[in-house]
Design an enzyme around this catalytic site. Structure first.
Site, short mmCIF file in Angstrom:
data_model
loop_
_atom_site.label_atom_id
_atom_site.label_comp_id
_atom_site.label_asym_id
_atom_site.label_seq_id
_atom_site.Cartn_x
_atom_site.Cartn_y
_atom_site.Cartn_z
N ARG A 162 -10.04 1.04 8.51
CA ARG A 162 -9.48 -0.35 8.74
C ARG A 162 -10.41 -1.28 9.57
O ARG A 162 -10.43 -2.44 9.85
CB ARG A 162 -8.30 -0.40 9.64
CG ARG A 162 -6.93 -0.79 8.88
CD ARG A 162 -5.77 -0.70 9.92
NE ARG A 162 -4.68 -1.60 9.69
CZ ARG A 162 -3.66 -1.13 9.26
NH1 ARG A 162 -3.66 0.10 8.87
NH2 ARG A 162 -2.51 -1.59 9.26
N ARG A 165 -1.16 -9.22 13.03
CA ARG A 165 -1.69 -8.12 11.98
C ARG A 165 -2.60 -8.99 11.06
O ARG A 165 -3.45 -8.21 10.73
CB ARG A 165 -0.47 -7.46 11.76
CG ARG A 165 0.11 -6.32 12.71
CD ARG A 165 1.69 -6.18 12.39
NE ARG A 165 1.52 -5.20 11.24
CZ ARG A 165 2.68 -4.98 10.27
NH1 ARG A 165 3.56 -5.55 10.63
NH2 ARG A 165 2.50 -4.00 9.24
N LYS A 216 0.92 -1.28 -0.08
CA LYS A 216 0.15 -0.17 -0.01
C LYS A 216 0.80 1.16 -0.13
O LYS A 216 0.87 2.22 -0.64
CB LYS A 216 -0.94 0.18 1.05
CG LYS A 216 -1.87 -1.06 1.36
CD LYS A 216 -2.96 -0.84 2.34
CE LYS A 216 -2.18 -0.97 3.73
NZ LYS A 216 -1.79 -2.34 4.18
N ARG A 256 11.70 -6.33 5.32
CA ARG A 256 11.30 -5.09 4.84
C ARG A 256 11.97 -4.22 5.72
O ARG A 256 12.13 -4.03 7.01
CB ARG A 256 9.82 -4.81 4.93
CG ARG A 256 9.37 -3.52 4.83
CD ARG A 256 7.60 -3.49 4.61
NE ARG A 256 7.26 -3.23 5.86
CZ ARG A 256 5.73 -3.05 5.90
NH1 ARG A 256 5.20 -2.76 4.78
NH2 ARG A 256 5.17 -2.81 7.08
P1 AMP Z 1 0.56 0.02 8.92
O1 AMP Z 1 1.71 1.02 8.62
O2 AMP Z 1 -0.61 0.61 8.00
O3 AMP Z 1 0.71 -1.33 8.59
O4 AMP Z 1 0.17 0.11 10.55
C1 AMP Z 1 0.65 0.05 11.47
C2 AMP Z 1 0.09 -0.17 12.80
O5 AMP Z 1 -0.65 0.88 13.15
C3 AMP Z 1 -1.12 -1.08 12.72
O6 AMP Z 1 -0.86 -2.41 12.79
C4 AMP Z 1 -2.23 -0.66 13.92
O7 AMP Z 1 -1.55 -1.04 15.05
C5 AMP Z 1 -1.96 0.82 13.57
N1 AMP Z 1 -2.97 1.40 12.78
C6 AMP Z 1 -2.59 2.06 11.29
N2 AMP Z 1 -3.86 2.34 10.92
C7 AMP Z 1 -4.60 2.13 11.70
C8 AMP Z 1 -6.30 2.29 11.70
N3 AMP Z 1 -6.85 2.87 10.54
N4 AMP Z 1 -6.94 1.75 12.83
C9 AMP Z 1 -6.39 1.34 13.74
N5 AMP Z 1 -4.74 1.04 13.96
C10 AMP Z 1 -4.15 1.44 12.87
#
Ligand code: AMP
Length: 214
Positions: A89, A172, A13, A128
């Site tokens: 999410r 996750r 993404k 990564r």
């Molecule tokens: P990402 O970088 O998108 O993989 O997000 C890393 C972490 O941030 C996720 O595993 C969640 O713990 C938190 N996070 C990111 N976006 C959200 C969201 N929209 N709602 C809740 N937690 C989020």
């Protein structure tokens, strides 16, 4: 344009959001990236978010909606359009986004669902690395930096995300299937949903996105 990228962790993404910014001028808004900046700056929000992120859990929706709402409503973003990466999410977040956009008399152009198998996610996330300065993403095998631990683009130091550990990756993925997969169904009845097989390399996935956005 107003776009959403939905998909499991590690599907690409962040990479696609940057490519969309370069091509279409849309502002990338990554909820995960915003949380990581808050953690780095040691703010109250950062401290709170870290306790969830390190366990692979979702940060509570109320906090996340408020944080993203501020950015989506910003004048600059109203003008440029946006590509949301990692938000919404949950169904609650998707409903809150609909309400926000309704209030601004705006609509979504495309909801892009990037789809890969869980095994591919695990492979991609182990290894990564991201740049602390510009956010460019590398992979020890698939896209190694030219110089060890330094960004090719801006010389910034690279880091491995603390939530890219195997047990956190599994959590996750579980959270994705339980909470975020229903968000894809939420948009399924609308014409704006675009499902993309994201197993190919980033340029192929990007082309499929552009074709679907025509
Ligand atoms: P990402 O970088 O998108 O993989 O997000 C890393 C972490 O941030 C996720 O595993 C969640 O713990 C938190 N996070 C990111 N976006 C959200 C969201 N929209 N709602 C809740 N937690 C989020």
């Amino acid at each position: 344009m107003r776009l959403i990228l939905i998909g499991p962790p590690g599907v690409g993404k962040g990479t696609q959001a940057v490519l969309l910014q370069e091509k279409l001028g849309v502002k990338p808004l990554s909820s995960g990236e915003i949380f990581r900046k808050e953690i780095e700056a040691e703010t109250d929000l950062g401290r709170l978010a870290k306790s969830y992120i390190d366990r692979g859990e979702l940060v509570p929706s109320g906090i996340t909606i408020e944080m993203m709402g501020k950015r989506i409503r910003a004048d600059e973003v109203r003008k440029s359009g946006f590509v949301l990466d990692g938000f919404p999410r949950t169904i609650r977040q998707a409903e809150a986004l609909d309400k926000m956009l309704d209030e601004m008399d705006m609509r979504l152009d495309k909801v892009i669902s990037l789809e890969v198998d869980d095994e591919v996610v695990i492979e991609r996330l182990s290894g990564r690395m991201s740049c602390t300065k510009c956010g460019e993403i590398y992979h020890l095998e698939a896209k190694p930096p030219k110089r060890e631990d330094l960004c090719d683009k801006c010389n910034g130091p690279l880091f491995l995300r603390s939530d890219d550990k195997p047990e956190t990756i599994r959590e996750r993925l579980k959270v994705f299937h339980e909470n975020t997969a229903p968000v894809i169904e939420y948009y399924a009845g609308r014409e704006c949903l675009l499902r993309i097989n994201a197993e190919g390399d980033p340029s192929e996935v990007f082309q499929a996105i552009l074709d679907g956005c025509k």
